[in-house]
Design an enzyme around this catalytic site. Structure first.
Site, PDB file in Angstrom:
ATOM      1  N   GLY A  47       5.192   1.827  -2.393  1.00 58.14           N
ATOM      2  CA  GLY A  47       6.104   1.652  -1.280  1.00 58.14           C
ATOM      3  C   GLY A  47       7.507   1.998  -1.714  1.00 58.14           C
ATOM      4  O   GLY A  47       7.837   1.924  -2.900  1.00 58.14           O
ATOM      5  N   GLN A  52      16.512   1.843  -1.250  1.00 59.75           N
ATOM      6  CA  GLN A  52      16.200   2.088  -2.659  1.00 59.75           C
ATOM      7  C   GLN A  52      16.596   3.491  -3.106  1.00 59.75           C
ATOM      8  O   GLN A  52      16.691   3.744  -4.303  1.00 59.75           O
ATOM      9  CB  GLN A  52      14.714   1.871  -2.932  1.00 59.75           C
ATOM     10  CG  GLN A  52      14.294   0.423  -2.865  1.00 59.75           C
ATOM     11  CD  GLN A  52      12.832   0.294  -3.185  1.00 59.75           C
ATOM     12  OE1 GLN A  52      11.992   0.420  -2.299  1.00 59.75           O
ATOM     13  NE2 GLN A  52      12.536   0.066  -4.452  1.00 59.75           N
ATOM     14  N   CYS A  90       8.639  -3.548  -8.667  1.00 58.35           N
ATOM     15  CA  CYS A  90       9.542  -2.838  -7.769  1.00 58.35           C
ATOM     16  C   CYS A  90      10.151  -1.657  -8.515  1.00 58.35           C
ATOM     17  O   CYS A  90      10.553  -1.801  -9.671  1.00 58.35           O
ATOM     18  CB  CYS A  90      10.640  -3.788  -7.295  1.00 58.35           C
ATOM     19  SG  CYS A  90      11.802  -3.064  -6.135  1.00 58.35           S
ATOM     20  N   LEU A  91      10.209  -0.514  -7.844  1.00 57.61           N
ATOM     21  CA  LEU A  91      10.813   0.657  -8.466  1.00 57.61           C
ATOM     22  C   LEU A  91      12.294   0.437  -8.770  1.00 57.61           C
ATOM     23  O   LEU A  91      12.843   1.097  -9.645  1.00 57.61           O
ATOM     24  CB  LEU A  91      10.626   1.888  -7.565  1.00 57.61           C
ATOM     25  CG  LEU A  91       9.172   2.314  -7.344  1.00 57.61           C
ATOM     26  CD1 LEU A  91       9.101   3.445  -6.323  1.00 57.61           C
ATOM     27  CD2 LEU A  91       8.508   2.705  -8.657  1.00 57.61           C
ATOM     28  N   HIS A 132       7.373  -6.624   1.352  1.00 56.94           N
ATOM     29  CA  HIS A 132       8.266  -6.300   0.240  1.00 56.94           C
ATOM     30  C   HIS A 132       9.280  -5.243   0.673  1.00 56.94           C
ATOM     31  O   HIS A 132      10.483  -5.388   0.430  1.00 56.94           O
ATOM     32  CB  HIS A 132       7.416  -5.805  -0.943  1.00 56.94           C
ATOM     33  CG  HIS A 132       8.200  -5.390  -2.140  1.00 56.94           C
ATOM     34  ND1 HIS A 132       8.204  -6.117  -3.302  1.00 56.94           N
ATOM     35  CD2 HIS A 132       8.997  -4.307  -2.371  1.00 56.94           C
ATOM     36  CE1 HIS A 132       8.967  -5.503  -4.201  1.00 56.94           C
ATOM     37  NE2 HIS A 132       9.462  -4.401  -3.658  1.00 56.94           N
ATOM     38  N   GLU A 133       8.794  -4.178   1.329  1.00 60.84           N
ATOM     39  CA  GLU A 133       9.694  -3.102   1.736  1.00 60.84           C
ATOM     40  C   GLU A 133      10.638  -3.548   2.853  1.00 60.84           C
ATOM     41  O   GLU A 133      11.810  -3.169   2.864  1.00 60.84           O
ATOM     42  CB  GLU A 133       8.903  -1.858   2.143  1.00 60.84           C
ATOM     43  CG  GLU A 133       8.011  -1.278   1.050  1.00 60.84           C
ATOM     44  CD  GLU A 133       8.705  -1.047  -0.288  1.00 60.84           C
ATOM     45  OE1 GLU A 133       9.928  -0.799  -0.326  1.00 60.84           O
ATOM     46  OE2 GLU A 133       8.020  -1.130  -1.330  1.00 60.84           O
ATOM     47  N   HIS A 136      13.577  -5.247   1.480  1.00 57.44           N
ATOM     48  CA  HIS A 136      14.624  -4.328   1.029  1.00 57.44           C
ATOM     49  C   HIS A 136      15.573  -3.981   2.174  1.00 57.44           C
ATOM     50  O   HIS A 136      16.777  -3.818   1.961  1.00 57.44           O
ATOM     51  CB  HIS A 136      14.025  -3.032   0.474  1.00 57.44           C
ATOM     52  CG  HIS A 136      13.584  -3.125  -0.941  1.00 57.44           C
ATOM     53  ND1 HIS A 136      14.454  -3.406  -1.977  1.00 57.44           N
ATOM     54  CD2 HIS A 136      12.367  -2.953  -1.508  1.00 57.44           C
ATOM     55  CE1 HIS A 136      13.783  -3.412  -3.119  1.00 57.44           C
ATOM     56  NE2 HIS A 136      12.517  -3.139  -2.862  1.00 57.44           N
TER      57      HIS A 136
END
Length: 167
Positions: A47, A52, A90-91, A132-133, A136
């Site tokens: 994701g 991000q 997480c990226l 999660h996304e 963000h």
């Protein structure tokens, strides 16, 4: 399509609420979506939210069995009271994992890349990724949701301690 630079924890773009997307079909938004999908795949993520990649807009992409999908201006709501804890990474927080409790099932709605209204229900890993996304988009990183920070650490150390890699 270029691989986009991923903002890391500490960058202010990750801590602010993102703005709604007015027109998902605008050429710049289409290009952003395509670049985000390529960046997510290149980074081996499942994701990726627009903040991000330093773009404070309310959209994210994710990977599932059908391939890559996009949700623009998402709205999520829990279905029922059942929750579950699972490891998240997480990226924007590379090399770390933490255990996060989230609703197991959700209802979602928003727009697709063509600007059409879409909605559905999700559970398990798909529900977790969507939550999660969406976090963000609201300026929330997963460590802010953690109840027990003893379940937060470097992936390699957690794997050594558990005898296998946390997911």
């Amino acid at each position: 399509m270029p691989i986009l630079k991923i903002a890391r924890m500490g960058h202010p773009v990750l801590l602010r609420e993102a703005e709604p997307v007015d027109d998902p079909t605008h050429p710049e938004i289409r290009r952003l979506i395509a670049d985000m999908v390529e960046t997510m795949q290149d980074s081996a993520g499942i994701g990726l939210a627009a903040p991000q990649v330093h773009v404070p807009l309310r959209l994210f992409v994710w990977r599932d069995a059908a391939g890559a999908s996009v949700l623009v201006n998402p709205e999520l709501a829990p279905l029922g009271e059942e929750t579950e804890s699972a490891w998240e990474g997480c990226l924007s927080i590379p090399g770390l994992r933490g255990s996060v409790r989230r609703p197991r099932r959700i209802r979602w709605r928003g727009l697709d890349a063509e600007g059409n209204p879409v909605e559905g229900e999700a559970e398990g890993i798909t529900a977790r990724v969507m939550q999660h996304e969406t976090d963000h988009l609201d300026g929330i990183l997963y460590p802010m949701r953690m109840e027990d920070h003893s379940l937060f650490g470097f992936t390699e150390e957690l794997a050594r301690a558990a005898g296998s890699a946390p997911r």
